[in-house]
Design a protein around this motif. Structure first.
Motif, PDB file in Angstrom:
ATOM      1  N   GLU A 173      73.301  37.621  30.016  1.00 20.11           N
ATOM      2  CA  GLU A 173      73.796  36.539  30.868  1.00 20.11           C
ATOM      3  C   GLU A 173      73.824  36.962  32.335  1.00 20.11           C
ATOM      4  O   GLU A 173      73.604  36.132  33.227  1.00 20.11           O
ATOM      5  N   HIS A 174      74.083  38.243  32.602  1.00 17.91           N
ATOM      6  CA  HIS A 174      74.047  38.723  33.982  1.00 17.91           C
ATOM      7  C   HIS A 174      72.623  38.630  34.546  1.00 17.91           C
ATOM      8  O   HIS A 174      72.443  38.297  35.726  1.00 17.91           O
ATOM      9  N   GLU A 175      71.640  38.911  33.707  1.00 21.45           N
ATOM     10  CA  GLU A 175      70.241  38.735  34.122  1.00 21.45           C
ATOM     11  C   GLU A 175      69.971  37.297  34.526  1.00 21.45           C
ATOM     12  O   GLU A 175      69.337  37.021  35.546  1.00 21.45           O
ATOM     13  N   LEU A 176      70.447  36.363  33.687  1.00 22.84           N
ATOM     14  CA  LEU A 176      70.261  34.942  33.987  1.00 22.84           C
ATOM     15  C   LEU A 176      70.949  34.566  35.296  1.00 22.84           C
ATOM     16  O   LEU A 176      70.397  33.817  36.108  1.00 22.84           O
ATOM     17  N   LEU A 177      72.167  35.075  35.496  1.00 20.64           N
ATOM     18  CA  LEU A 177      72.916  34.778  36.709  1.00 20.64           C
ATOM     19  C   LEU A 177      72.167  35.264  37.945  1.00 20.64           C
ATOM     20  O   LEU A 177      72.019  34.511  38.934  1.00 20.64           O
ATOM     21  N   GLU A 178      71.689  36.491  37.927  1.00 20.07           N
ATOM     22  CA  GLU A 178      70.984  37.039  39.088  1.00 20.07           C
ATOM     23  C   GLU A 178      69.686  36.281  39.352  1.00 20.07           C
ATOM     24  O   GLU A 178      69.347  35.989  40.505  1.00 20.07           O
ATOM     25  N   TYR A 179      68.975  35.955  38.279  1.00 17.47           N
ATOM     26  CA  TYR A 179      67.699  35.240  38.420  1.00 17.47           C
ATOM     27  C   TYR A 179      67.926  33.846  39.012  1.00 17.47           C
ATOM     28  O   TYR A 179      67.245  33.448  39.966  1.00 17.47           O
ATOM     29  N   ALA A 180      68.903  33.128  38.473  1.00 16.29           N
ATOM     30  CA  ALA A 180      69.176  31.772  38.939  1.00 16.29           C
ATOM     31  C   ALA A 180      69.685  31.778  40.378  1.00 16.29           C
ATOM     32  O   ALA A 180      69.318  30.909  41.184  1.00 16.29           O
ATOM     33  N   THR A 181      70.525  32.751  40.705  1.00 14.67           N
ATOM     34  CA  THR A 181      71.042  32.848  42.069  1.00 14.67           C
ATOM     35  C   THR A 181      69.911  33.040  43.065  1.00 14.67           C
ATOM     36  O   THR A 181      69.847  32.368  44.107  1.00 14.67           O
ATOM     37  N   GLU A 182      69.017  33.947  42.762  1.00 10.79           N
ATOM     38  CA  GLU A 182      67.880  34.211  43.646  1.00 10.79           C
ATOM     39  C   GLU A 182      67.009  32.967  43.827  1.00 10.79           C
ATOM     40  O   GLU A 182      66.629  32.623  44.951  1.00 10.79           O
ATOM     41  N   LYS A 183      66.718  32.289  42.719  1.00 17.81           N
ATOM     42  CA  LYS A 183      65.844  31.113  42.785  1.00 17.81           C
ATOM     43  C   LYS A 183      66.501  29.947  43.528  1.00 17.81           C
ATOM     44  O   LYS A 183      65.854  29.260  44.326  1.00 17.81           O
ATOM     45  N   LEU A 184      67.780  29.721  43.283  1.00 15.83           N
ATOM     46  CA  LEU A 184      68.464  28.599  43.933  1.00 15.83           C
ATOM     47  C   LEU A 184      68.615  28.831  45.434  1.00 15.83           C
ATOM     48  O   LEU A 184      68.519  27.887  46.231  1.00 15.83           O
ATOM     49  N   LEU A 185      68.853  30.067  45.827  1.00 14.51           N
ATOM     50  CA  LEU A 185      69.052  30.358  47.251  1.00 14.51           C
ATOM     51  C   LEU A 185      67.769  30.219  48.063  1.00 14.51           C
ATOM     52  O   LEU A 185      67.809  30.239  49.299  1.00 14.51           O
ATOM     53  N   GLU A 186      66.641  30.050  47.375  1.00 12.40           N
ATOM     54  CA  GLU A 186      65.391  29.772  48.086  1.00 12.40           C
ATOM     55  C   GLU A 186      65.348  28.332  48.597  1.00 12.40           C
ATOM     56  O   GLU A 186      64.518  27.982  49.438  1.00 12.40           O
ATOM     57  N   ILE A 187      66.259  27.485  48.085  1.00 13.76           N
ATOM     58  CA  ILE A 187      66.300  26.086  48.496  1.00 13.76           C
ATOM     59  C   ILE A 187      67.090  25.976  49.805  1.00 13.76           C
ATOM     60  O   ILE A 187      68.242  26.418  49.884  1.00 13.76           O
ATOM     61  N   GLN A 188      66.493  25.405  50.804  1.00 19.60           N
ATOM     62  CA  GLN A 188      67.121  25.278  52.115  1.00 19.60           C
ATOM     63  C   GLN A 188      68.400  24.439  52.029  1.00 19.60           C
ATOM     64  O   GLN A 188      68.455  23.431  51.326  1.00 19.60           O
ATOM     65  N   ASP A 189      69.425  24.871  52.754  1.00 20.83           N
ATOM     66  CA  ASP A 189      70.721  24.179  52.856  1.00 20.83           C
ATOM     67  C   ASP A 189      71.557  24.264  51.580  1.00 20.83           C
ATOM     68  O   ASP A 189      72.589  23.602  51.486  1.00 20.83           O
ATOM     69  N   LEU A 190      71.148  25.064  50.606  1.00 16.27           N
ATOM     70  CA  LEU A 190      71.948  25.214  49.383  1.00 16.27           C
ATOM     71  C   LEU A 190      72.998  26.299  49.598  1.00 16.27           C
ATOM     72  O   LEU A 190      72.679  27.406  50.044  1.00 16.27           O
ATOM     73  N   ARG A 191      74.239  25.962  49.300  1.00 15.84           N
ATOM     74  CA  ARG A 191      75.335  26.918  49.416  1.00 15.84           C
ATOM     75  C   ARG A 191      75.983  27.134  48.053  1.00 15.84           C
ATOM     76  O   ARG A 191      76.318  26.174  47.360  1.00 15.84           O
ATOM     77  N   ILE A 192      76.149  28.394  47.691  1.00 12.39           N
ATOM     78  CA  ILE A 192      76.847  28.750  46.463  1.00 12.39           C
ATOM     79  C   ILE A 192      78.301  29.056  46.794  1.00 12.39           C
ATOM     80  O   ILE A 192      78.597  29.807  47.730  1.00 12.39           O
ATOM     81  N   TYR A 193      79.211  28.485  46.015  1.00  8.94           N
ATOM     82  CA  TYR A 193      80.645  28.735  46.173  1.00  8.94           C
ATOM     83  C   TYR A 193      81.086  29.713  45.087  1.00  8.94           C
ATOM     84  O   TYR A 193      80.813  29.507  43.908  1.00  8.94           O
TER      85      TYR A 193
END
Length: 412
Positions: free
Chosen positions: A311-331
């Motif tokens: 699950e940590h692998e999934l978290l890191e992968y998804a975080t990296e991919k989502l942060l490539e989207i402009q104006d996306l902020r993770i809380y």
């Protein structure tokens, strides 16, 4: 279900075959289920345990002398022992079956009504689900106790220096979640428990979000109360547990009156049964308890260390991919967190994103996630929350990211 031995590969495709719902389509697309923080999916092994109960030995428990009742009692109490072993409680009667985390918290809050006085203080964290706020507010209204809040910071972490300042000889109870449902933050619960105990305060941990990912050892934590819902751990809805240290459970009065929780009843006086029956009035969710035991068997057969690592692998992968989207902020960007990502994109309302990705077969949660104080802190109406489980895949994450990009294009 199996874990591939060669090269220590986590065989997610084999695991997915255990979950019938993962093969269905939604709106013509293969289901991508990323709402695991709300409820997990149920493997066939647990479904079979439910079916076996109703087709083979459906009966009331504890008092029946007939065979079906004895079989049901053995299975139900066997499930209690599985829960005891899983969380490493010292005694099986320290495990109380409830309808879920909310029921368990209310049980403890009701009990403390007879233990608190006006001016006593209780501490809650700023990261709580409403079910770990409202019952304590009601308790304060009844007793005159004062509730104080451990503040959070922009990273979604508790301010521990402020916790130490709030903690005093007046503190009687500290309650917080082990893991934030809205942000995925893993709280420093060992430190909080140790410091609370130096003041003589009891500690209740809401383990609903932690239990699917972390195998909590209640004796090692030295926690006084730990509460969990079965439906977040591949079990059925309507069942959960309260772990309480024997000394605390003996102090608390019964939460409900009725059958099962009594020793003797006359019109003049009733005496109560011992633990755990003192807190289990009426016919319990027998099948739910048994199925929860089957779910624990399933998860332990996979192994929580393997689950956490994958699950940590999934978290890191998804975080990296989502942060490539402009104006996306993770809380919620604590270094210690479970596989949950809460985010927004610019000024787009999270509900609109959730609606569009649902049309593409993807289930995520949008809104305040029953954690309005967190959203108020960030001054937002809510977030899109994607929460992953061990049966999800990186390919599903890719599908999700593309759907979010499409939603952004449509809504910008």
């Amino acid at each position: 279900m199996k874990i591939a031995a060669e090269k220590n590969i986590f065989d997610v495709e084999s695991i997915r075959k255990d979950f019938p719902i993962l093969s269905r389509k939604v709106n013509g697309y293969p289901l991508v289920y990323f709402d695991n923080a709300a409820t997990s999916q149920t493997p066939q092994q647990v479904i079979d345990a439910i079916s076996d109960y109703y087709t083979g030995y459906n009966a009331n428990i504890h008092r029946g002398v007939h065979t079906l009742s004895q079989e049901a009692t053995d299975a139900y109490e066997g499930a209690r022992q599985k829960v005891q072993q899983h969380f490493n409680a010292e005694k099986s009667h320290e495990i109380i079956f409830t309808s879920g985390t909310t029921h368990a918290i209310n049980l403890v809050a009701h009990g403390f009504g007879s233990l608190l006085s006006k001016g006593d203080e209780i501490l809650v964290s700023a990261l709580e689900h409403h079910s770990n706020i409202v019952p304590w507010q009601m308790l304060c209204e009844r007793t005159g106790a004062v509730m104080k809040v451990i503040p959070m910071n922009d990273n979604g972490m508790l301010q521990m220096d402020q916790f130490e300042e709030l903690l005093s000889e007046k503190t009687k109870l500290v309650f917080l979640n082990h893991v934030s449902n809205a942000l995925g933050t893993i709280n420093p619960v060992r430190e909080i428990i140790q410091k609370a105990h130096t003041k003589g305060a009891a500690v209740l941990l809401d383990g609903a979000q932690a239990a699917p990912h972390i195998k909590a050892d209640v004796q090692e934590l030295d926690v006084d109360f730990y509460v969990v819902s079965g439906h977040k751990m591949c079990g059925p809805t309507g069942v959960g547990i309260l772990y309480g240290k024997e000394e605390w459970l003996e102090k608390l009065p019964p939460y409900q009156g009725g059958g099962e929780m009594i020793a003797t009843v006359t019109f003049e006086k009733t005496t109560y049964a011992g633990l755990p029956h003192k807190f289990e009035a009426g016919t319990p969710n027998i099948c739910g308890g048994i199925a929860f035991g089957a779910a624990l068997d399933y998860l332990n057969n996979i192994g929580f260390e393997k689950i956490a690592a994958y699950e940590h692998e999934l978290l890191e992968y998804a975080t990296e991919k989502l942060l490539e989207i402009q104006d996306l902020r993770i809380y919620g960007i604590s270094k210690e967190k479970t596989a949950v990502i809460s985010f927004n994109i610019g000024e787009i309302h999270p509900y609109d994103i959730g609606t569009i990705v649902d049309k593409l077969g993807i289930a995520v949660r949008t809104g305040h996630h029953c954690a309005q104080p967190i959203m108020d802190y960030y001054k937002i109406p809510g977030t899109v929350r994607a929460s992953f489980a061990f049966y999800n895949t990186k390919e599903e994450i890719d599908t999700f990211v593309e759907a979010v990009k499409k939603a952004k294009t449509m809504l910008s």
